[in-house]
Design an enzyme around this catalytic site. Structure first.
Site, PDB file in Angstrom:
ATOM      1  N   GLU A  52     -19.651 -32.873  -7.618  1.00  0.00           N
ATOM      2  CA  GLU A  52     -20.417 -33.985  -8.187  1.00  0.00           C
ATOM      3  C   GLU A  52     -19.627 -34.680  -9.297  1.00  0.00           C
ATOM      4  O   GLU A  52     -19.617 -35.909  -9.391  1.00  0.00           O
ATOM      5  CB  GLU A  52     -21.755 -33.487  -8.740  1.00  0.00           C
ATOM      6  N   CYS A  75     -25.669 -27.786 -10.156  1.00  0.00           N
ATOM      7  CA  CYS A  75     -25.825 -26.687 -11.110  1.00  0.00           C
ATOM      8  C   CYS A  75     -26.557 -27.167 -12.367  1.00  0.00           C
ATOM      9  O   CYS A  75     -26.434 -28.327 -12.776  1.00  0.00           O
ATOM     10  CB  CYS A  75     -24.476 -26.088 -11.468  1.00  0.00           C
ATOM     11  N   TRP A 171       4.318 -10.392  20.798  1.00  0.00           N
ATOM     12  CA  TRP A 171       3.028 -10.910  20.360  1.00  0.00           C
ATOM     13  C   TRP A 171       2.022 -10.720  21.477  1.00  0.00           C
ATOM     14  O   TRP A 171       2.336 -10.965  22.638  1.00  0.00           O
ATOM     15  CB  TRP A 171       3.122 -12.399  20.011  1.00  0.00           C
ATOM     16  N   THR A 197      -1.021  -0.534   8.990  1.00  0.00           N
ATOM     17  CA  THR A 197      -0.498  -1.839   9.383  1.00  0.00           C
ATOM     18  C   THR A 197       0.560  -2.311   8.399  1.00  0.00           C
ATOM     19  O   THR A 197       1.606  -2.848   8.787  1.00  0.00           O
ATOM     20  CB  THR A 197      -1.645  -2.867   9.462  1.00  0.00           C
ATOM     21  N   LEU A 205       1.137 -12.111   5.704  1.00  0.00           N
ATOM     22  CA  LEU A 205      -0.268 -12.451   5.430  1.00  0.00           C
ATOM     23  C   LEU A 205      -0.417 -13.771   4.695  1.00  0.00           C
ATOM     24  O   LEU A 205      -1.341 -13.954   3.901  1.00  0.00           O
ATOM     25  CB  LEU A 205      -0.938 -11.324   4.627  1.00  0.00           C
ATOM     26  N   GLU A 252      -7.718  -8.131   8.805  1.00  0.00           N
ATOM     27  CA  GLU A 252      -6.827  -8.380   9.943  1.00  0.00           C
ATOM     28  C   GLU A 252      -6.279  -7.142  10.641  1.00  0.00           C
ATOM     29  O   GLU A 252      -5.874  -7.226  11.774  1.00  0.00           O
ATOM     30  CB  GLU A 252      -5.650  -9.264   9.497  1.00  0.00           C
ATOM     31  N   GLY A 254      -5.645  -2.564  10.832  1.00  0.00           N
ATOM     32  CA  GLY A 254      -5.509  -2.325  12.224  1.00  0.00           C
ATOM     33  C   GLY A 254      -6.769  -1.649  12.748  1.00  0.00           C
ATOM     34  O   GLY A 254      -7.868  -1.821  12.198  1.00  0.00           O
TER      35      GLY A 254
END
Length: 321
Positions: A52, A75, A171, A197, A205, A252, A254
């Protein structure tokens, strides 16, 4: 254009801040005068300025008599970081304020609306309420459940494998699916993997989509062992309740980490990227969930979306609570 159409634009603006505003919500705001946008804004990285405030600064004097469309109730509480948006709007004197969804924060809930109405401004609520709440679902989850909204990502073969028996996993899916994962990372405040992992893959990441590199989330490691530099250490899935400045958490890897979060019933959303390949005797995508009867597995997940990403298929499931 209608209130619904303008609110849809405000929601789209709010999506620009997703993953960057926590612990604040990613709000969007559009100010319209004579069917023309005179100001727009979205919550900026770090949570300030609010949507806003940004839209009012862009509109200037043109806000007088205009209609303000905002995805969340403005708010009303005091903050050392800036004035309350309900107060700013009351002083700016728009004719109407159209709100998508009420604020669950008890410091504002209902008070923002009350302040606007006391100033003589017409307030309309509940316009695209479900869509507005969904766009800020991480914030709503944190306020209501005391933890971030958790998305679990799994990339697997048709037969549910995430790697060969040897551990080779790069992959499973193609480039389009991997790009979609990076977009999901950009929408998250934090990304988490398990110790296994981390030790096996040393994943970066980060977000590697052009123009979104700045949106790489903070990193967390699920481990009872020693901490790792650059990672927030969490000793158990339940420890996510300590993450008071995280709205959206992406898990993500394992298989055991996935199982731990699912067994604790802390997953709100599943992303299953399925490649059209068969692996056979490989590594399963999810470890043991501790089910005693098959009936316990039913009625938990609803299919929300299916998309084709190149040769791969993405299925999105929402936890039915």
């Amino acid at each position: 254009m209608t209130d619904v159409e303008w609110m849809r634009q405000a929601i789209a603006l709010g999506e620009r801040g997703r993953g960057l505003t926590a612990p604040n919500p990613n709000v969007g705001c559009v100010i319209v005068q004579d069917d023309t946008i005179v100001g727009e804004g979205w919550t900026q990285p770090g949570g300030r300025p609010h949507a806003e405030a940004a839209a009012l600064a862009a509109a200037g004097a043109a806000v007088a008599g205009a209609t303000v469309y905002v995805t969340l109730e403005p708010c009303a509480h005091l903050s050392a970081r800036g004035p309350a948006c309900a107060t700013l709007l009351a002083e700016a004197r728009p004719a109407r304020v159209v709100i998508g969804v009420g604020d669950p924060d008890p410091r504002t809930s209902g008070l923002g609306i009350e302040r606007l109405e006391t100033a003589g401004i017409e307030v309309v609520t509940g316009v695209l309420e479900e869509e507005a709440e969904h766009s800020m679902s991480g914030f709503f989850t944190r306020l209501r459940l005391g933890r971030p909204r958790v998305t679990l990502k799994l990339a697997m073969s048709i037969d549910g494998r995430i790697a060969l028996a040897s551990g080779e996993s790069k992959w499973i899916t193609g480039e389009e699916a991997r790009a979609d994962v990076h977009l999901e990372r950009a929408r998250a405040d934090m990304i988490l993997v398990g110790r296994g992992t981390y030790e096996t893959d040393r994943p970066r990441l980060d977000v590697r989509l052009p123009g979104l590199e700045h949106a790489s989330p903070r990193k967390a490691l699920l481990t009872t062992g020693s901490p790792v530099a650059g990672f927030v250490r969490l000793s158990s899935p339940q420890a996510i309740r300590t993450l008071t400045d995280v709205n959206d958490l992406l898990v993500e890897g394992g298989a055991e980490t996935a199982a731990a979060f699912l067994h604790a019933d802390l997953v709100d959303r599943l992303l299953i990227y399925r490649a059209p390949i068969l692996i056979g005797a490989g590594k399963a995508g999810i470890g043991d969930l501790g089910l005693d009867a098959l009936a316990e597995a039913h009625g938990r997940w609803g299919l929300a979306e299916t998309r084709q990403l190149g040769s791969d298929t993405l299925q999105v499931y929402e936890r039915e609570r």
